[in-house]
Design an enzyme around this catalytic site. Sequence first.
Site, PDB file in Angstrom:
ATOM      1  N   ASN A   1      20.398  12.515  13.160  1.00  0.00           N
ATOM      2  CA  ASN A   1      19.957  11.806  13.984  1.00  0.00           C
ATOM      3  C   ASN A   1      18.309  10.625  14.101  1.00  0.00           C
ATOM      4  O   ASN A   1      18.482  10.682  15.329  1.00  0.00           O
ATOM      5  CB  ASN A   1      20.545  12.582  14.730  1.00  0.00           C
ATOM      6  CG  ASN A   1      21.979  12.189  15.729  1.00  0.00           C
ATOM      7  OD1 ASN A   1      22.655  11.655  14.689  1.00  0.00           O
ATOM      8  ND2 ASN A   1      22.384  13.424  16.561  1.00  0.00           N
TER       9      ASN A   1
ATOM     10  N   GLY B   1      18.224  14.770  22.927  1.00  0.00           N
ATOM     11  CA  GLY B   1      19.191  14.750  23.599  1.00  0.00           C
ATOM     12  C   GLY B   1      20.681  15.814  21.999  1.00  0.00           C
ATOM     13  O   GLY B   1      20.596  16.653  22.230  1.00  0.00           O
ATOM     14  N   ASP B   2      20.205  15.637  20.845  1.00  0.00           N
ATOM     15  CA  ASP B   2      20.613  16.070  19.690  1.00  0.00           C
ATOM     16  C   ASP B   2      20.132  15.949  18.854  1.00  0.00           C
ATOM     17  O   ASP B   2      20.624  15.365  17.402  1.00  0.00           O
ATOM     18  CB  ASP B   2      22.173  15.121  19.735  1.00  0.00           C
ATOM     19  CG  ASP B   2      23.095  16.131  19.382  1.00  0.00           C
ATOM     20  OD1 ASP B   2      22.989  17.003  18.849  1.00  0.00           O
ATOM     21  OD2 ASP B   2      24.178  14.786  18.635  1.00  0.00           O
ATOM     22  N   LEU B   3      18.489  15.834  18.299  1.00  0.00           N
ATOM     23  CA  LEU B   3      18.058  15.981  17.683  1.00  0.00           C
ATOM     24  C   LEU B   3      18.158  16.471  15.855  1.00  0.00           C
ATOM     25  O   LEU B   3      17.364  16.989  15.819  1.00  0.00           O
ATOM     26  CB  LEU B   3      16.227  15.556  18.088  1.00  0.00           C
ATOM     27  CG  LEU B   3      15.481  15.068  17.124  1.00  0.00           C
ATOM     28  CD1 LEU B   3      15.827  13.464  17.469  1.00  0.00           C
ATOM     29  CD2 LEU B   3      13.941  15.060  17.587  1.00  0.00           C
TER      30      LEU B   3
END
Length: 285
Positions: free
Chosen positions: A198, A192-194
């Site tokens: 991360n 979701g927030d790659l």
Amino acid sequence: MVNHIPYIADKISEEIISVRPVSGGDISSAYRVVTVKREYFLKVNNASFALKMFHAEQKGLQTIEETKTIAVPHVHLVDTMEGRSFLLMDFVESKRPDTSDYQRLGSQLARLHQCSQAGFGFSSDNFIGSLPQHNNLHPDWPEFYWSERILPQLQMALKGGLIQPQIIPNENKAISLFREISGDVKPSLLHGDLWGGNYLIAADGTPYLIDPAVYWGHSMIDIAMSRLFGGFGNTFYDAYHEIIPKSSHYDTQIELYQLYYLIVHLNLFGRGYYSSVASILKRYF
């Protein structure tokens, strides 16, 4: 922070030998905690929403962990004390990635994306950075992407005076375009927030995902975000697409899925991201 140490030691039933600040806390303060048994990574945040944010992070990490497709740090404790919330998880000693590491990361991410369920969204809302991310379940991906991703961020930007009303696309036109470029999408479990901050490659070469904003969506969302700030290298994408092939609308998907993250950055960091957002909106809508 000093008052928290005995409390945390009691909660995990381990003697804490040392605590020192480390980099890695973008939104929160971060610490490396050494006990007699192991090392932990500790995040501390005194924002009013911090406990909710840390519980959401814990749930996201546990959801990925349960798939047994790609590693995440195990979360040991989420709690609050004296107005400060904290999250305690495994400390991962990391190294600079090499080609084989990117290959493993790509193939393992693809296996994560092969995990599926009925419906797009998640069992609870979470956060994208420090902003709320709504995950109401939808049977249809284009409607989810518009209603739960693009529209809420555009409304936030409008309220903050960062965009003008006329730049917001027509709902039917937007959903129709998203349907055209996505095709027959099945829900994939997403990080979701790659972006590049991360994931970690452990000293032994094991890829780890961190700081997720998990939900079930189109797998290309993670690929689009991974390419937004420079990409992960050809080896990563080659390994990934050996398992999940590129679609005929690949480049358009990249741009339209990056749109969400660009509006998020507009809301978080201000008008420096306006031109990127406006360029995509004007080109496609």
